[in-house]
Design a protein around this motif. Structure first.
Motif, PDB file in Angstrom:
ATOM      1  N   ARG A  76     -27.074  54.375 -14.768  1.00 52.92           N
ATOM      2  CA  ARG A  76     -26.922  54.771 -13.362  1.00 52.92           C
ATOM      3  C   ARG A  76     -27.381  53.584 -12.524  1.00 52.92           C
ATOM      4  O   ARG A  76     -28.259  52.817 -12.936  1.00 52.92           O
ATOM      5  N   ILE A  77     -26.811  53.380 -11.349  1.00 46.75           N
ATOM      6  CA  ILE A  77     -27.192  52.243 -10.511  1.00 46.75           C
ATOM      7  C   ILE A  77     -27.491  52.737  -9.099  1.00 46.75           C
ATOM      8  O   ILE A  77     -26.696  53.469  -8.507  1.00 46.75           O
ATOM      9  N   GLY A  78     -28.677  52.355  -8.546  1.00 47.32           N
ATOM     10  CA  GLY A  78     -29.029  52.719  -7.176  1.00 47.32           C
ATOM     11  C   GLY A  78     -30.360  53.445  -7.119  1.00 47.32           C
ATOM     12  O   GLY A  78     -30.841  53.966  -8.138  1.00 47.32           O
ATOM     13  N   GLY A  79     -30.955  53.477  -5.882  1.00 44.65           N
ATOM     14  CA  GLY A  79     -32.236  54.172  -5.742  1.00 44.65           C
ATOM     15  C   GLY A  79     -32.089  55.672  -5.944  1.00 44.65           C
ATOM     16  O   GLY A  79     -30.980  56.213  -5.943  1.00 44.65           O
TER      17      GLY A  79
ATOM     18  N   LEU B 157     -34.949  55.475 -18.594  1.00 45.26           N
ATOM     19  CA  LEU B 157     -35.466  54.108 -18.757  1.00 45.26           C
ATOM     20  C   LEU B 157     -35.203  53.343 -17.467  1.00 45.26           C
ATOM     21  O   LEU B 157     -34.051  53.048 -17.122  1.00 45.26           O
ATOM     22  N   LEU B 158     -36.281  53.040 -16.724  1.00 50.32           N
ATOM     23  CA  LEU B 158     -36.165  52.278 -15.470  1.00 50.32           C
ATOM     24  C   LEU B 158     -36.122  50.804 -15.845  1.00 50.32           C
ATOM     25  O   LEU B 158     -37.098  50.295 -16.420  1.00 50.32           O
ATOM     26  N   GLY B 159     -35.005  50.136 -15.578  1.00 49.44           N
ATOM     27  CA  GLY B 159     -34.751  48.811 -16.134  1.00 49.44           C
ATOM     28  C   GLY B 159     -34.818  47.669 -15.160  1.00 49.44           C
ATOM     29  O   GLY B 159     -35.460  47.744 -14.123  1.00 49.44           O
ATOM     30  N   GLY B 160     -34.129  46.579 -15.509  1.00 45.04           N
ATOM     31  CA  GLY B 160     -34.036  45.423 -14.623  1.00 45.04           C
ATOM     32  C   GLY B 160     -34.808  44.221 -15.141  1.00 45.04           C
ATOM     33  O   GLY B 160     -35.012  43.250 -14.433  1.00 45.04           O
ATOM     34  N   THR B 161     -35.279  44.293 -16.400  1.00 44.13           N
ATOM     35  CA  THR B 161     -36.017  43.168 -16.986  1.00 44.13           C
ATOM     36  C   THR B 161     -35.552  42.942 -18.426  1.00 44.13           C
ATOM     37  O   THR B 161     -34.876  43.781 -19.015  1.00 44.13           O
ATOM     38  N   THR B 162     -35.972  41.803 -18.978  1.00 43.46           N
ATOM     39  CA  THR B 162     -35.658  41.505 -20.383  1.00 43.46           C
ATOM     40  C   THR B 162     -36.212  42.591 -21.296  1.00 43.46           C
ATOM     41  O   THR B 162     -35.533  43.052 -22.215  1.00 43.46           O
TER      42      THR B 162
ATOM     43  N   SER C 165     -31.489  52.937 -15.930  1.00 46.63           N
ATOM     44  CA  SER C 165     -31.365  52.909 -14.471  1.00 46.63           C
ATOM     45  C   SER C 165     -31.617  51.518 -13.884  1.00 46.63           C
ATOM     46  O   SER C 165     -32.652  50.899 -14.134  1.00 46.63           O
ATOM     47  N   TYR C 166     -30.638  51.038 -13.098  1.00 47.77           N
ATOM     48  CA  TYR C 166     -30.770  49.787 -12.315  1.00 47.77           C
ATOM     49  C   TYR C 166     -30.929  50.170 -10.845  1.00 47.77           C
ATOM     50  O   TYR C 166     -30.375  51.184 -10.395  1.00 47.77           O
ATOM     51  N   ALA C 167     -31.597  49.293 -10.079  1.00 49.12           N
ATOM     52  CA  ALA C 167     -31.747  49.542  -8.638  1.00 49.12           C
ATOM     53  C   ALA C 167     -30.445  49.241  -7.893  1.00 49.12           C
ATOM     54  O   ALA C 167     -30.187  49.773  -6.821  1.00 49.12           O
ATOM     55  N   GLY C 168     -29.630  48.322  -8.487  1.00 46.11           N
ATOM     56  CA  GLY C 168     -28.415  47.938  -7.762  1.00 46.11           C
ATOM     57  C   GLY C 168     -28.672  46.719  -6.891  1.00 46.11           C
ATOM     58  O   GLY C 168     -28.045  46.500  -5.867  1.00 46.11           O
TER      59      GLY C 168
END
Ligand code: 3Y8
Ligand code: NAP
Length: 248
Positions: free
Chosen positions: A45-48, A5-10, A29-32
């Motif tokens: 997990r965090i990072g590209g 799951l590529l995340g970072g949003t509501t 997954s967060y980009a960081g």
């Protein structure tokens, strides 16, 4: 079934809650991009990944069977990489995306094709601009140094900013209309710059601008690849169920 799951949003956070409630095997997954991202109810997990190849390697090594791209509509790089890597690895991909905002009665919007087009669309005369686009693209406005810029950032900037006449407000959304109206009044804002993110988290400034009769310069979304698109977590669950029925 093992999902990335590529995340970072509501929407990604809502999807994470749904997956966790169903005890599904998912990696979030967060980009960081931020120093303290919101904790998720899933292994995270965090990072590209290291571009398309890095992501393809990750999919294989982690035995990912499905990818849900719930990144932001302006996170075009991630979405394009996910589409390429999933196509190469024959891993099914769906994008979870919220609808774009539509201009309403009383709105005074100028639509621009992208963020890059906004600086030259600003007036020549010195004005007071609310730049609510995060920190990654504020350097674009260095070509218009005559303005005062109110910057809303998630984290206190670590390095010097590429703009001179600024006021930084550190705040994490979602935001509310009363708060955004007070912010714009207190800083005597004359123009609001936004990207058409959609969703509730960033919408308050548009309603506040309408209330105050302020013009909004609105960047349109990039065009993204892929034809499996969902606008709710339930639609994603339905797609996954369909995939499972297909034995994928
Ligand atoms: C790192 C994760 C959740 C997600 C919450 C949403 C809502 C609040 C509103 C304004 C607009 C902006 C910005 C914004 C909002 C939600 C959502 C959303 C807009 C976090 C987060 C990460 C990011 C990255 C950050 C960007 C920046 C954009 C600030 C966490 C808080 C402007 C987008 O300083 C930086 O480098 C910030 C970078 C990418 C846009 C940019 O281009 O600069 N989001 N935002 C994610 C990662 O590392 O993978 O820290 O918890 C998430 C959220 N921000 O789970 O509830 O869903 O949109 N985020 C925009 O929409 O214009 C603020 O100020 O009015
Ligand atoms: P982007 O420009 O599309 O992506 C740039 C690179 O960041 C990607 O190629 C990838 O690096 C890495 N990346 C992005 N999202 C990632 C994720 N979820 N997990 C792992 N790596 C990721 O992305 P962005 O616009 O900077 O957005 C970064 C994050 O902030 C995303 O999670 C997005 O959902 C969130 N966000 C963005 C906005 C916005 O306005 N752009 C608004 C709200 C939230 P590699 O190439 O090394 O794999």
């Amino acid at each position: 079934m093992r999902i990335l799951l590529l995340g970072g949003t509501t929407e990604a956070s809502q999807m994470a809650t749904c997956f966790a409630a169903n005890d599904m095997d998912v990696v979030f997954s967060y980009a960081g991009r931020t120093t303290a991202p919101i904790a998720q109810p899933l292994p995270t997990r965090i990072g590209g990944f290291g571009g398309v190849d890095g992501l393809a390697t990750y999919l294989k090594s982690q035995k990912i069977t499905h990818v849900v791209d719930a990144t932001h509509p302006f996170a075009a790089g991630m979405s394009r990489n996910a589409h390429a890597a999933c196509t190469n690895a024959a891993v099914p991909l769906i994008r979870l995306e919220r609808p774009a905002w539509q201009v309403g009665i009383g709105d005074n919007w100028t639509l621009l094709p992208d963020i890059e087009a906004i600086p030259r669309a600003l007036p020549d005369a010195p004005s007071r601009i609310f730049l609510a686009i995060g920190k990654q693209q504020i350097g674009l406005f260095a070509t218009q140094p005559q303005h005062h810029y109110l910057l809303r950032l998630v984290d206190q900037p670590a390095a010097a900013l590429p703009l001179t006449d600024t006021k930084v407000v550190v705040a994490r959304g979602p935001f509310d209309v009363a708060g955004d109206a007070a912010l714009m009044r207190d800083h005597q804002i004359t123009h609001v710059v936004a990207k058409n993110s959609g969703g509730q988290g960033a919408q308050a400034k548009l309603e506040a601008a309408r209330m105050l009769g302020l013009p909004v310069l609105m960047a349109q979304r990039p065009v993204l690849p892929g034809d499996s698109i969902a606008s709710t977590a339930d639609e994603v669950m339905g797609w996954l169920g369909h995939e499972a029925d297909r034995g994928v």
